[in-house]
Scaffold this motif. Structure first.
Motif, PDB file in Angstrom:
ATOM      1  N   ARG A   1       0.893  -1.341  -0.102  1.00 11.28           N
ATOM      2  CA  ARG A   1      -0.170  -0.008   0.009  1.00 11.28           C
ATOM      3  C   ARG A   1       0.792   1.230  -0.178  1.00 11.28           C
TER       4      ARG A   1
ATOM      5  N   HIS B   1       4.095   7.138   2.779  1.00 17.94           N
ATOM      6  CA  HIS B   1       3.748   5.886   3.516  1.00 17.94           C
ATOM      7  C   HIS B   1       3.917   4.584   2.558  1.00 17.94           C
TER       8      HIS B   1
ATOM      9  N   TYR C   1       0.062  -5.001   3.029  1.00 13.29           N
ATOM     10  CA  TYR C   1      -1.322  -5.304   3.499  1.00 13.29           C
ATOM     11  C   TYR C   1      -1.590  -6.556   3.203  1.00 13.29           C
TER      12      TYR C   1
ATOM     13  N   ASP D   1      -8.398  -4.573   4.060  1.00 12.91           N
ATOM     14  CA  ASP D   1      -7.706  -3.345   4.250  1.00 12.91           C
ATOM     15  C   ASP D   1      -8.450  -2.291   4.114  1.00 12.91           C
TER      16      ASP D   1
ATOM     17  N   VAL E   1      -8.837   1.770   4.263  1.00 12.66           N
ATOM     18  CA  VAL E   1      -8.071   3.132   4.169  1.00 12.66           C
ATOM     19  C   VAL E   1      -8.833   4.355   3.631  1.00 12.66           C
TER      20      VAL E   1
ATOM     21  N   HIS F   1      -1.779   8.049  -4.351  1.00 10.67           N
ATOM     22  CA  HIS F   1      -1.850   6.700  -3.493  1.00 10.67           C
ATOM     23  C   HIS F   1      -2.028   5.430  -4.350  1.00 10.67           C
TER      24      HIS F   1
ATOM     25  N   ARG G   1      -5.396   4.282   8.175  1.00 13.27           N
ATOM     26  CA  ARG G   1      -5.754   2.846   8.254  1.00 13.27           C
ATOM     27  C   ARG G   1      -6.663   2.509   9.430  1.00 13.27           C
TER      28      ARG G   1
ATOM     29  N   GLU H   1      -4.931   4.159  12.403  1.00 14.69           N
ATOM     30  CA  GLU H   1      -3.477   4.549  12.273  1.00 14.69           C
ATOM     31  C   GLU H   1      -3.245   5.612  11.077  1.00 14.69           C
TER      32      GLU H   1
ATOM     33  N   LEU I   1      -1.171   7.530   8.235  1.00 22.00           N
ATOM     34  CA  LEU I   1      -0.240   6.720   7.534  1.00 22.00           C
ATOM     35  C   LEU I   1       0.822   7.474   6.989  1.00 22.00           C
TER      36      LEU I   1
END
Length: 327
Positions: free
Chosen positions: A48, A53, A57, A61, A63, A71, A122, A163, A165
């Motif tokens: 990912r 970042h 994964y 997942d 996000v 991304h 995440r 979390e 990223l």
């Protein structure tokens, strides 16, 4: 590595867009767009990439990617080789989410989610499981069912222990590509910024007799380059896009007001009533007066344009993938 600009279109009559992606393998497609993106990736393992970042994964997942953050996901294998790898993608604008938070206290936590989501988030396994349980609703044929499911999911995610990223530098000043290069997210001369200036001008002044020279000046591009950028990212010509804006505005006024059709045509930017009638007929399959009568009879506007399929991806990235895979 320069990220590809993706033009995400939210259909008329919808507040959000849901994309159902099924692939044998998820390819590396480094891209960005001005909408928030919530992606649930299932039956997939890989890497990912969100801003600067990079992480592995696996499994479900979930996000949240903030606006203009480059991304991508790139899979290495499915968890179950007998099934496709799947991504359920939800796109929505920050302005829409903030308006929902302002007008409905039940959704006030959306502001918290947007604020926390600046670096990308995440979410926990529990949150992923909760969204997976709503996949049928997210893929329902009715837009209002999809919207209700998305709103419930976003409110739940606002309280999840997610979390962060990307690093602060990635979402404040610059976007760092996977190869270590750095790209400014709002660089005035960037392709995305040029196109956004034109789209903003069209959205604000569609009713005026806009000339191509004014659009070229806004983007600081030649007419040829503007046409190329527009077709690549929006999927249609400038003229076609402008006509869509005008017809959409006129359709709303036909159902929301009692204005005479000639007044609506003028306010939409058509100086000739006969031309307005022809263009409306071509776009909606009926005359403006018939469109209004339908609404008065049935209480809703006719569905004259096909809703984009949930499996349909953005034209800009689809064309890019085809160019890369063609011999």
């Amino acid at each position: 590595m320069k990220p590809q600009y993706e033009r995400v279109t939210i259909p008329d009559g919808c507040s959000i867009r849901v994309y159902h992606r099924q692939l044998a393998q998820i390819p590396f497609e480094w891209h960005h767009h001005p909408e928030y993106e919530l992606t649930l990736t299932m039956n997939s393992r890989g890497r990912r990439f969100v801003g600067d970042h990079i992480a592995d994964y696996s499994g479900d997942d979930l996000v949240l990617v903030p606006p203009d953050m480059p991304h991508t996901w790139a899979s290495t294998e499915p968890i179950d080789a007998r099934e496709p790898q799947v991504a359920i993608v939800v796109w929505f604008s920050g302005d829409w989410a903030r308006r929902m938070a302002d007008c409905c206290p039940e959704f006030a936590s959306l502001r918290t989610l947007l604020r926390r989501g600046a670096p990308g988030l995440r979410f926990s396994a529990d949150a992923s499981a909760a969204m997976r349980a709503k996949v049928d609703l997210l893929l329902d044929a009715a837009p209002r069912v999809r919207l209700a499911a998305v709103l419930e999911i976003l409110v739940q995610l606002a309280g999840d222990h997610a979390e962060p990223l990307a690093s602060p530098s990635a979402h404040i000043n610059a976007m760092r590509a996977p190869d270590g290069g750095v790209r400014a997210s709002r660089e005035p001369g960037s392709e995305a910024e040029r196109l956004n200036r034109v789209l903003d001008l069209l959205d604000r002044r569609f009713s005026e007799p806009l000339r191509i020279a004014a659009l070229c000046a806004a983007a600081n591009l030649s007419e040829r380059s503007l046409h190329r950028y527009f077709v690549r990212h929006v999927g249609e010509s400038v003229g076609r896009h402008l006509s869509r804006l005008r017809i959409s505005y006129a359709a709303r006024q036909l159902t929301d007001t009692a204005w005479p059709i000639a007044v609506i045509a003028t306010k939409a930017g058509f100086t000739n009533l006969a031309n307005f009638n022809r263009q409306f007929m071509s776009a909606r399959g009926m005359t403006p007066s018939a469109y209004r009568r339908f609404f008065e009879t049935y209480g809703h506007a006719p569905q004259t344009e096909a809703m984009p399929a949930l499996e349909a991806r953005s034209p800009s990235l689809d064309r890019l993938r085809k160019r890369r895979t063609e011999p």
